[in-house]
Every structure is written in C-alpha cells, then in structure tokens.
Design an enzyme around this catalytic site. Structure first.
Site, PDB file in Angstrom:
ATOM      1  N   LYS A  53     -32.314 -42.561  14.825  1.00 53.80           N
ATOM      2  CA  LYS A  53     -31.623 -43.073  15.798  1.00 53.80           C
ATOM      3  C   LYS A  53     -32.329 -43.036  17.140  1.00 53.80           C
ATOM      4  CE  LYS A  53     -27.297 -42.261  13.361  1.00 53.80           C
ATOM      5  NZ  LYS A  53     -26.435 -41.425  12.883  1.00 53.80           N
ATOM      6  N   GLN A  60     -23.625 -35.853  15.112  1.00 52.58           N
ATOM      7  CA  GLN A  60     -24.105 -36.126  13.501  1.00 52.58           C
ATOM      8  C   GLN A  60     -23.317 -35.334  12.515  1.00 52.58           C
ATOM      9  OE1 GLN A  60     -26.390 -38.515  12.862  1.00 52.58           O
ATOM     10  NE2 GLN A  60     -26.009 -38.179  10.784  1.00 52.58           N
ATOM     11  N   ASP A  89     -19.442 -44.181  18.019  1.00 53.28           N
ATOM     12  CA  ASP A  89     -19.312 -44.155  16.481  1.00 53.28           C
ATOM     13  C   ASP A  89     -17.791 -44.683  16.054  1.00 53.28           C
ATOM     14  OD1 ASP A  89     -21.236 -43.364  14.729  1.00 53.28           O
ATOM     15  OD2 ASP A  89     -20.744 -41.217  15.314  1.00 53.28           O
TER      16      ASP A  89
END
Ligand code: NDP
Length: 286
Positions: free
Chosen positions: A54, A98, A121
């Site tokens: 990422k 994460q 997200d």
C-alpha cells in the site's frame, strides 16, 4: 470453450495510472498532496506485506504515505489516542487501520473512531449507511474492485442473478449492496455458513462471487455454464496463493473468471488510492 480470464493486474495498473494523473492535477491546482496514514499494530507477516504494498502504491501515484507501527501489546486506549491525533491533523487525508488487530484491542471501537471523512476503507457506520442508502462517500475497496472486474466482461448487470458466497462486513455484505444498487440492478443472493444446499444456489448464478476464505471450495459442478466467476479468496496452500475457486476445472465451465493472484487483489489497492484522493478532495472542499 475455456473462460475469458479477467486481468485484474492490467485493469488495476490502468486505474492507478488514471489516479496518478488526477493526483498530479489536484496537487498542482491546490498545492495539497493527498496523504494516507496506515496504522499497523503487531507483527503479522501477511499484514506487513499488505502494508508495504500500500505504501509503495501511494508513492507511485504521487501521494504521501506514512506508516505508524505500534507494538503488539498496544491497548485500545493507546490506539484511540493515535487515531484522535490523526483525525485532527489537517495534513492527513486518509486513515487505514490494518486488520486484523491483536485480540486485546476492541476492533469495532477503533473502526468507529476513524473520522468518516478520512475512512478510506469505508468501514465507518456512517459510510456503510451511505452505501446502504445508495449515496456512497467512499466505495468499499474490494467490492468496488469486483464491480470493475465484472464491468470488463459485461456491459450491464441489470436483471442478472448474482450469488455472493460470504457475508463479512469487508467483502460479502457490501458486495451484495453494490450489486443490488440502482444502476447495477442485479438480483442478489447472499450465502453463508448456514445456507442450505449451496450448490443449488450457486448453479443459478449468472455472476458468482466467492469470498469465504476456503481454498478451492467452488468446484466446476457448482457453476452455471457461461457464468462470470469472481474469486476474492486468498489462501496459502503449500506456500502458494490459491483462491476460493478451483481455477482450472471452473475455467472450463465459466464464461469469465478472475485468477488468484492477479485478479481481485490488485484492484483493492487501486481503489484505496482512488479513495485517498477522494478524501483529500472532500477535505479540501469542507
Ligand atoms: P470472513 O472470514 O470474515 O468471512 C467469510 C464468510 O464466508 C463468512 O460470512 C462465512 O459465513 C462464509 N463461509 C465460511 N464457510 C462457508 C461455507 N462452507 N459455505 C458458505 N459460506 C461460508 O472472510 P473475509 O470476507 O474477510 O474474506 C474472505 C476471503 O477473501 C479470504 O480468503 C480473504 O483473505 C479474502 N480477501 C481478499 C481481499 C482481496 O483484496 N483480494 C480483501 C479481503 C479479503 P458465516 O458468516 O456464517 O461465518
């Protein structure tokens, strides 16, 4: 005739290139460089790889990326304090925590604490609610990637029967929502571990999305000839990555299929970049 292979790697590269161009013009007109902060708690090896990818992708798209590494023993309160700082930092546009988090951390309260405007997200209840109502702020990265992959081989999903295997908050549930929303207009069936006679349902699917996390679970006899098969699963078997779909035999029956790796995975990162740019735009206009 063997299935068309849907090339997620190629499509993701095109999307990333497009985002890179948009970042360039956003930064030159506003002086603002979109900035994603990734928070990693603990030492999970798979998470370390994901986070590194990422970071690299952000930099390649001209965005700033910062990684906060916290020790495995971090408490919920300590993590909440960091997220509060990031929420209030005008130089941070996107925040990604994460997953999975270590067991002692209350995952739900952490995800709820991320500012909805920085929630790239799309896990915050406000953003999920907006998706449910068909007016999304950010699209959930993996399901959005699946929709883009379907778009590569299918002009319109209107009236098609889509069967989604899995009902997680991250993949299955939002996937069903995107497929049923106006514009996509599919008829959706969501299956889970308590579903009865799964093959009877999967065999009706014009679009079959497998997101259960079980290697080679979907076999050729479960697939309708000509179906579009999207394999979200990532499973490690003897040091190899395999999907939830038994690729070779299913590719003989399906009309189109995504490979693992090189299918859904790269699309998730491409959409994360898109959302980070969208977050920077939203905050610039706030
Ligand atoms: P979860 O474990 O959170 O959810 C799995 C779902 O599958 C649950 O809803 C579960 O049902 C259902 N399920 C499990 N076994 C069966 C079965 N035998 N029959 C029918 N349904 C079943 O997984 P995620 O959604 O987070 O991830 C799914 C897969 O996708 C994993 O392999 C993961 O690694 C991968 N993934 C890939 C991404 C990418 O970028 N390519 C991104 C995110 C995930 P129940 O709810 O009843 O328990």
């Amino acid at each position: 005739m063997p299935a068309t292979v849907i090339d997620g790697k190629g499509l993701a590269a095109r999307l990333r290139e497009q985002t890179k161009g948009e970042v360039e013009s956003f930064t030159s007109s506003t002086g603002v460089q979109p900035h994603l902060v990734v928070v990693l708690v603990g030492e999970d090896p798979a998470s370390q790889v994901y986070v590194r990818n990422k970071e690299r992708a952000c930099k390649a798209a001209g965005m700033q990326s910062t990684l906060h590494r916290l020790p495995n023993e971090t408490t919920t309160e300590e993590l909440l304090t960091l997220i509060d700082q990031l929420n209030n930092d005008a130089g941070v546009h996107g925040i990604l925590v994460q997953l999975p988090l270590p067991k002692q951390i209350d995952e739900q309260s952490i995800l709820d604490s991320v500012s909805p405007l920085k929630d790239v997200d799309a896990f915050h209840p406000e953003n999920v609610g907006r998706i449910v109502q068909g007016r999304p702020r950010f699209l959930p990265c993996t399901p959005a990637g699946c929709m883009q992959l379907i778009g590569e081989v299918c002009e319109s999903t209107a009236g098609m029967h889509a069967v989604v295997l899995g009902r997680s908050e991250i993949v299955g549930k939002p996937m069903g929502l995107l497929l049923m929303q106006r514009g996509a207009d599919a008829t959706v069936t969501i299956c889970h571990s308590r579903t009865r006679d799964l093959p009877a349902l999967t065999k009706q699917a014009d679009i079959l999305i497998a997101a259960i996390g079980k290697a080679n679970f979907v076999t050729a006899d479960m697939v309708k000839p000509g179906a579009i098969v999207i394999d979200v699963g990532i499973n490690r078997v003897d040091d190899k990555l395999v999907g939830d779909v038994e690729y070779g035999p299913v590719a003989e029956v399906a009309g189109a299929i995504t490979p693992v790796p090189g299918g859904v995975g790269p699309m998730t990162i491409a959409n994360l970049l898109k959302n980070t740019l969208a977050a920077a735009r939203i905050q610039q206009n706030a």
